[in-house]
Design an enzyme around this catalytic site. Structure first.
Site, short mmCIF file in Angstrom:
data_model
loop_
_atom_site.label_atom_id
_atom_site.label_comp_id
_atom_site.label_asym_id
_atom_site.label_seq_id
_atom_site.Cartn_x
_atom_site.Cartn_y
_atom_site.Cartn_z
N GLY A 85 0.87 -0.93 0.32
CA GLY A 85 -0.22 0.01 -0.02
C GLY A 85 0.69 1.08 -0.11
O GLY A 85 2.14 1.46 0.89
N ARG A 133 10.23 -1.52 -3.69
CA ARG A 133 9.21 -1.59 -5.34
C ARG A 133 9.19 -0.42 -6.22
O ARG A 133 9.18 0.86 -5.38
CB ARG A 133 7.91 -1.57 -4.18
CG ARG A 133 7.85 -3.10 -3.74
CD ARG A 133 6.33 -3.33 -3.42
NE ARG A 133 5.77 -3.52 -4.42
CZ ARG A 133 4.20 -3.84 -4.53
NH1 ARG A 133 3.57 -3.57 -3.94
NH2 ARG A 133 4.12 -4.87 -5.43
N GLN A 156 -5.96 -9.53 -2.84
CA GLN A 156 -5.82 -8.11 -1.75
C GLN A 156 -7.59 -8.00 -0.98
O GLN A 156 -7.69 -7.76 -0.16
CB GLN A 156 -4.86 -7.01 -1.59
CG GLN A 156 -3.31 -7.58 -2.09
CD GLN A 156 -2.89 -8.06 -3.26
OE1 GLN A 156 -3.58 -7.75 -4.54
NE2 GLN A 156 -1.66 -7.21 -3.86
N ASP A 202 -1.53 4.37 -6.73
CA ASP A 202 0.36 4.25 -6.48
C ASP A 202 1.14 5.25 -6.38
O ASP A 202 2.02 5.35 -5.96
CB ASP A 202 0.83 2.71 -6.09
CG ASP A 202 0.37 1.76 -5.73
OD1 ASP A 202 1.11 1.53 -4.58
OD2 ASP A 202 -0.45 1.25 -5.64
N ASN A 213 -2.24 2.30 -10.84
CA ASN A 213 -3.24 1.45 -9.16
C ASN A 213 -2.81 0.05 -10.32
O ASN A 213 -2.29 -0.49 -10.87
CB ASN A 213 -4.99 1.49 -8.95
CG ASN A 213 -5.12 1.51 -7.53
OD1 ASN A 213 -5.10 1.33 -6.93
ND2 ASN A 213 -6.11 1.18 -8.08
N LYS A 214 -3.24 -1.04 -9.02
CA LYS A 214 -2.97 -2.07 -9.53
C LYS A 214 -3.82 -2.85 -10.38
O LYS A 214 -5.07 -2.20 -10.14
CB LYS A 214 -4.01 -2.76 -8.00
CG LYS A 214 -4.08 -4.37 -7.98
CD LYS A 214 -2.69 -4.98 -8.05
CE LYS A 214 -2.18 -4.64 -6.71
NZ LYS A 214 -0.44 -5.56 -6.96
#
Length: 355
Positions: free
Chosen positions: A56, A96, A200, A241, A251-252
């Protein structure tokens, strides 16, 4: 006045500093086990970040800031040179690449190294406090915006991945907005995408919503756009992110499809992030580095093989949603309407909400 989440929410300690080391909830163990990691070295921290035990964007920023304090403490114990310390700090920052918060907060905290360990710890603690405070303000602003955009009837909100306390500390970002709507009596239910490949949404968001007593339903990722097209959602609310200077949102993986579906259905697509996630140095989504993760996250499900041996995978962890599809970006300080500059209908229809 809303309660301080540091005093009322035990999950605000999802990443914290305790007696010279980092404690963190191992998010790979949930929901089956509530496991707390005790991280004493840079190697342990980088491992926790890369395997998504800590994840996150805001939580990664806090972990990065605390990681600098951890590196300084380890340097003091082991007698590192200044060059070695710099190398270890860079390892944390690069663990990351997509989430801008990690590198940003590492570099900001590292600026205090020359003032000594106490100054570094204070700088890292300030980052953590700011993240928690921002989460509550994002939650309040986002709920107020959706009340104006959608009405105060009980709303059905569609969300993706995990954006609550586990990912963001405090109240969270997108999930914080949902939580605030619930507290205000304006939330009906939540549709949660499972969020492949590491689930998630299923593992973490459903767990958090259950802890909060919020009605929710789990959906396969591929079903999300169809559910939106059938009018089952009043709005889509996600985190991010990284947000580029032009309003493109990383984003994811799976977020882009929801934004397309929301545009087609005429419902708001809202991104809730702290200001620290907006990266003015990155002009557009084309410049955002997208993390490509190991194939076994796709070819296995929770450790169980789900594809023939030798199957290769394109396991991109994130996608980029163009600014023109984003109705509003909600931060702790403001509302941004990135699609408005492109003259899109959804953006033009978005209400103006003052700071």
């Amino acid at each position: 006045m809303r309660p301080d989440p540091r005093e009322t929410d035990p999950l605000s300690d999802v990443v914290a500093w305790r007696a010279g080391h980092i404690v963190a909830i191992d998010q790979t163990a949930l929901p089956g086990e509530f496991r707390v990691l005790h991280i004493a070295t840079v190697n342990e921290l980088v491992d926790a970040i890369t395997r998504l035990a800590i994840r996150g964007a805001p939580a990664l920023g806090v972990a990065g800031a605390l990681g600098v304090a951890l590196a300084v403490a380890q340097s003091e114990r082991e007698g590192w040179t200044a060059a070695r310390l710099e190398t270890e700090v860079e390892r944390i920052a690069g663990a990351r690449p997509t989430a801008v918060n990690l590198r940003r907060e590492v570099l900001a905290t590292a600026a205090a190294i020359e003032r000594g360990p106490a100054a570094v710890e204070a700088a890292a603690a300030a980052v953590r406090d700011a993240v928690i405070d921002a989460s509550l303000r994002i939650s309040e602003r986002g709920a107020r915006y959706l009340s104006q955009a959608c009405g105060t009837r009980p709303l059905t909100i569609h969300t993706h991945c995990n954006t609550g306390a586990l990912a963001c500390l405090g109240w969270g970002t997108a999930l914080g907005v949902i939580r605030m709507l619930h507290e205000q009596g304006e939330l009906g239910k939540v549709i949660v995408d499972e969020t492949r490949p590491l689930l998630q949404g299923a593992r973490l968001t459903c767990w958090e919503l259950g802890q909060l007593g919020i009605e929710h339903y789990l959906a396969c990722d591929g079903a999300g756009p169809f559910l939106i097209s059938r009018g089952l959602s009043d709005a889509v609310v996600v985190g991010a992110d990284r947000v580029a200077a032009n309003g493109d949102v990383a984003n994811k993986i799976g977020t882009y499809a929801l934004a397309l579906a929301a545009r087609r259905a005429g419902v708001p697509f809202v991104v809730a992030v702290p200001e620290s996630t907006i990266d003015d140095a990155t002009a557009s989504g084309e410049q955002i580095p997208i993390e490509l993760r190991p194939a076994d996250e796709v070819t296995r499900v929770l450790g169980v093989p789900s594809a023939p041996r030798g199957t290769r995978a394109l396991n991109y962890a994130f996608d980029v949603t163009p600014a023109e599809l984003v109705t509003a970006i909600v931060t702790e300080d403001r509302l941004i309407f990135p699609g408005r500059a492109a003259g899109t209908d959804a953006a033009a229809a978005a209400p103006k909400v003052s700071r």
